[in-house]
Design an enzyme around this catalytic site. Structure first.
Site, mmCIF file in Angstrom:
data_model
loop_
_atom_site.group_PDB
_atom_site.id
_atom_site.type_symbol
_atom_site.label_atom_id
_atom_site.label_comp_id
_atom_site.label_asym_id
_atom_site.label_seq_id
_atom_site.Cartn_x
_atom_site.Cartn_y
_atom_site.Cartn_z
ATOM 1 C CD GLU A 1 15.170 0.200 18.881
ATOM 2 O OE1 GLU A 1 14.524 1.201 18.615
ATOM 3 O OE2 GLU A 1 15.617 -0.578 18.017
ATOM 4 C CD1 TRP B 1 5.480 8.589 21.464
ATOM 5 C CD2 TRP B 1 6.530 10.559 21.561
ATOM 6 N NE1 TRP B 1 6.729 8.378 21.990
ATOM 7 C CE2 TRP B 1 7.390 9.560 22.069
ATOM 8 C CE3 TRP B 1 6.977 11.880 21.544
ATOM 9 C CZ2 TRP B 1 8.680 9.852 22.528
ATOM 10 C CZ3 TRP B 1 8.253 12.163 22.006
ATOM 11 C CH2 TRP B 1 9.089 11.143 22.490
ATOM 12 C CB CYS C 1 1.635 13.174 16.901
ATOM 13 S SG CYS C 1 2.231 13.698 18.488
ATOM 14 C CD GLU D 1 20.742 -1.492 14.495
ATOM 15 O OE1 GLU D 1 21.007 -0.404 15.029
ATOM 16 O OE2 GLU D 1 19.590 -1.813 14.157
ATOM 17 C CE LYS E 1 16.621 -2.432 16.065
ATOM 18 N NZ LYS E 1 17.253 -1.552 15.104
ATOM 19 N NE ARG F 1 3.859 9.056 12.200
ATOM 20 C CZ ARG F 1 4.648 9.515 11.245
ATOM 21 N NH1 ARG F 1 4.756 8.867 10.125
ATOM 22 N NH2 ARG F 1 5.326 10.624 11.419
ATOM 23 C CG HIS G 1 41.021 0.057 27.492
ATOM 24 N ND1 HIS G 1 42.309 0.222 27.936
ATOM 25 C CD2 HIS G 1 41.121 -0.461 26.238
ATOM 26 C CE1 HIS G 1 43.153 -0.160 26.988
ATOM 27 N NE2 HIS G 1 42.450 -0.584 25.945
ATOM 28 C CE LYS H 1 9.928 2.350 11.430
ATOM 29 N NZ LYS H 1 11.086 1.501 11.748
ATOM 30 C CG ASN I 1 1.288 15.275 14.155
ATOM 31 O OD1 ASN I 1 0.484 15.048 15.053
ATOM 32 N ND2 ASN I 1 1.439 14.502 13.090
ATOM 33 N N GLY I 2 3.884 18.282 16.349
ATOM 34 C CA GLY I 2 4.971 19.252 16.447
ATOM 35 C C GLY I 2 4.973 19.914 17.806
HETATM 36 C C1 F6R Z 1 15.906 1.986 16.069
HETATM 37 C C2 F6R Z 1 15.299 3.030 15.299
HETATM 38 C C3 F6R Z 1 15.723 4.430 15.554
HETATM 39 C C4 F6R Z 1 15.842 5.179 14.220
HETATM 40 C C5 F6R Z 1 16.144 6.657 14.453
HETATM 41 C C6 F6R Z 1 16.352 7.401 13.146
HETATM 42 O O1 F6R Z 1 15.414 0.728 15.722
HETATM 43 O O2 F6R Z 1 14.472 2.775 14.478
HETATM 44 O O3 F6R Z 1 16.909 4.493 16.270
HETATM 45 O O4 F6R Z 1 16.855 4.579 13.471
HETATM 46 O O5 F6R Z 1 15.098 7.246 15.157
HETATM 47 O O6 F6R Z 1 15.237 7.279 12.333
HETATM 48 P P1 F6R Z 1 15.296 7.517 10.770
HETATM 49 O O7 F6R Z 1 16.164 6.475 10.190
HETATM 50 O O8 F6R Z 1 13.880 7.407 10.334
HETATM 51 O O9 F6R Z 1 15.860 8.897 10.570
#
Ligand code: F6R
Length: 606
Positions: free
Chosen positions: A486, A72, A2, A479, A483, A27, A502, A601, A98-99
């Site tokens: 997501e 959100w 949010c 990773e 990517k 976000r 395995h 985000k 927010n929260g």
């Molecule tokens: C993936 C991504 C998330 C963040 C995770 C931690 O592309 O962006 O997996 O890495 O939510 O976020 P931060 O780094 O902001 O603590």
């Protein structure tokens, strides 16, 4: 997650609010709304994108005070009724939040018994009704009283019809920043919304409130103790939050990496001493060197960076290094003492689980350090010391440039600590020189983007993909898989290459594309054997390699070549083609690259 914006001054509030909400889109959100106050309070809300809200707004909005929100969903589905701002029963209070209010269920029952009618399924609405109930002509006092009744996390902004031009804000857990102007003042949950409007900001701490009027902002604790604000300067980075000629922020951020990588080490490489200078550790370095154990904690992509860090730090420091999901660490009573250094890694500096893990580690007496991007963020402030990655604002939800900058900083940390311990000058100098040459190598990888786009088309029709790597390439495989899932919604798994036999090998047939990360290091020959196992079962393969020799050309369907580098830097180079693959696959599948479904985000809830 949010987003919150607010404005009070002499100009019309709605342009700032709408622009601010647009800037906070990255976000992640599923509905949006604004409230404007003048003679009365006017609220507009819409499910879905900001543009849906924009279309619902009347042409003429003259009010000079207002608040805005992107939601959100946590409690209640995305809908107009659940969107913020929420209104009190008498219509005089408008509130955004927010929260999560943890005791909202009991408060809701009490309010219903008193005759209040709930219009939404949210935890937030109770706050608006409670403020109405406590209001005796002073909004600040009413907010204070209500906050004494609630438990949970919040960043709130409230307006009351009887007090036009005033916004009352409070923070516990969720970020809030007050922007100071001349004859006008601002509020936002994220500095991105304030850029270009004011450079002077006050970052609220947990338990603090602000009463925001056009000519004055008063700061206090929730317990009514007056506070002297600490004003910090916001570096204006407007051009870094615009897409420029790129179709998506994610692509722009991938292409920014030669610069962001060099920003991460700028001023920190000491060639003549063969080491790195990290000023944020100066006050804690003695204690850090006494620690006999390091725990790296993070979530998501930052957790993958931590895994690379584990390999590097353990290899060069010869002390035990562990990596913990922050969300697990905080709940399982970890063995941590004053000889443990806990290093939290976070792009946003706001991730609720990471912050909570740091607090838990501090409570147990550990030295707590932070590696983060956002200057002055909650995680930076919670640390005893730390290092900023200086990657600039990352807007694409999928983390790219922050990941590679986290790896640069973990390399700098490794060099610095290892040089104090046992690493010799020439090894340190070699690493420093290699880092200096890295941006050019990244540039070389990016020059192959067109070819990577062509290769990526092979993945687009599939529903699954497997990523394999050994040693330092294993976290890169994780990773790469994250990517892809997501942003393209293809189910992807990362595995240590040797683990494939395995279990996951059962999945391999002509419908399972396999991406193998095979830089020329000690594991190369072994990875090639794993590649052969995939090939023997008709799996389609894309290999990221430093040498495209004939053997590899014969075995792989496609080879993407990356430049040679020191082994500990190869995760940076090999992750870039993987970022590009995810991007091009997502575009080919028509996905919303910068705002993938359900993702946020900054994950500011636990
Ligand atoms: C993936 C991504 C998330 C963040 C995770 C931690 O592309 O962006 O997996 O890495 O939510 O976020 P931060 O780094 O902001 O603590």
């Amino acid at each position: 997650m949010c987003g919150i914006v607010g404005y009070t001054g002499k100009a019309k509030a709605s342009p700032f609010l709408m622009e601010g909400l647009k800037r906070l889109e990255y976000r992640g959100y599923d509905s949006a709304g604004i409230a404007l106050s003048d003679k009365g309070i006017e609220i507009h809300r819409a499910k879905g994108k900001i543009d849906n809200l924009r279309q619902k707004l009347p042409r003429e909005l003259k009010q000079t005070c207002g608040i805005g929100h992107t939601r959100w969903a946590t409690h209640g589905k995305p809908s107009e009724a659940n969107a913020h701002p929420h209104r009190s029963q008498d219509g005089k209070v408008a509130l955004i939040h927010n929260g999560i209010i943890e005791n909202y269920a009991s408060l809701r029952t009490e309010l219903i018994e008193l005759g209040f009618e709930m219009k939404s399924e949210t935890d937030t609405e109770v706050l608006a009704h409670l403020i109405q109930k406590c209001y005796k002509g002073d909004l600040e006092a009413a907010v204070r009283e209500v906050l004494g009744l609630v438990t949970g996390a919040y960043g709130i902004a409230v307006m009351h019809e009887n007090e036009p031009g005033r916004i009352v804000a409070a923070k516990m857990g969720s970020p809030l920043i007050i922007g100071l102007g001349t004859g006008e003042n601002y509020l936002a949950s994220d500095r991105t919304a304030l850029m270009g409007h004011t450079q002077n900001v006050v970052i609220l701490e947990d338990g603090e409130m602000a009463v925001i009027d056009p000519d004055e902002v008063r700061f206090s604790t929730i317990e009514a103790e007056a506070l002297d604000p600490q004003v910090t300067e916001l570096k204006d980075e407007v051009e870094r939050i615009e897409k420029g000629e790129f179709p998506h922020f994610m692509l722009k951020e991938i292409f920014e990496q030669p610069r962001t990588i060099s920003d991460s080490f700028a001023g920190r490489l000491l060639s003549e001493e063969g080491t790195a200078h990290l000023g944020g550790l100066d006050n804690v370095i003695d204690r850090l060197m006494e620690c006999d154990r390091i725990i790296l904690t993070a979530c998501g992509t930052s957790w993958h960076a931590a895994l690379v860090g584990e390999y590097m730090l353990e290899e060069y420091l010869r002390i035990p290094v562990e990596v913990e999901y922050a969300s697990e660490f905080r709940y399982r009573n970890p063995v941590v003492d004053e000889n443990t250094a806990v290093i939290a890694i976070s792009q946003s500096g706001e991730t609720a689980d990471t912050l909570a893990a740091m607090k838990e580690a501090k409570r147990k007496g550990a030295l707590v350090l932070g590696i983060c991007n956002r200057v002055g963020s909650a995680i930076a402030r919670e640390s005893h010391g730390g290092v900023y990655i200086h990657a600039g604002p990352e807007i694409g939800v999928a983390s790219t440039k922050a990941f590679t900058s986290q790896l640069v900083v973990l390399t700098l940390l490794t060099i610095k600590l290892a040089r104090i311990r046992s690493m010799g000058f020439s090894e340190g100098k070699n690493l420093v020189d290699e880092l200096r040459g890295l941006p050019d190598k990244v540039e070389q990888v990016l020059k192959g983007a067109k070819e990577i786009e062509r290769i990526s088309q092979m993945l687009a029709p599939h529903h699954n993909a497997l990523y394999l790597g050994r040693g330092l390439a294993f976290p890169v495989a994780l990773e790469g898989a994250l990517k892809l899932k997501e942003i393209s919604y293809i189910h992807a798994e990362g595995y240590p290459a040797a683990e494939m036999k395995h279990g996951p090998i059962a999945l391999i047939d002509e419908n399972m594309p396999v991406i193998v990360i095979a830089p020329s290091d000690d594991n190369y020959e072994k990875v090639i054997s794993n590649l052969q196992e995939v090939r023997a079962r008709s799996g389609k393969t894309i290999v990221i390699a430093t040498q495209a020799d004939t053997k590899l050309q014969e075995l792989a369907d496609e080879v993407i070549q990356i430049p040679h580098s020191h082994p500990i830097l190869s995760p940076i180079l090999s992750s870039i083609p993987l970022q590009l693959i995810s991007y091009y696959v997502a575009v080919a599948r028509g996905c919303d690259v910068d705002q993938p479904r359900n993702l946020a985000k900054s994950v500011t809830v636990e």
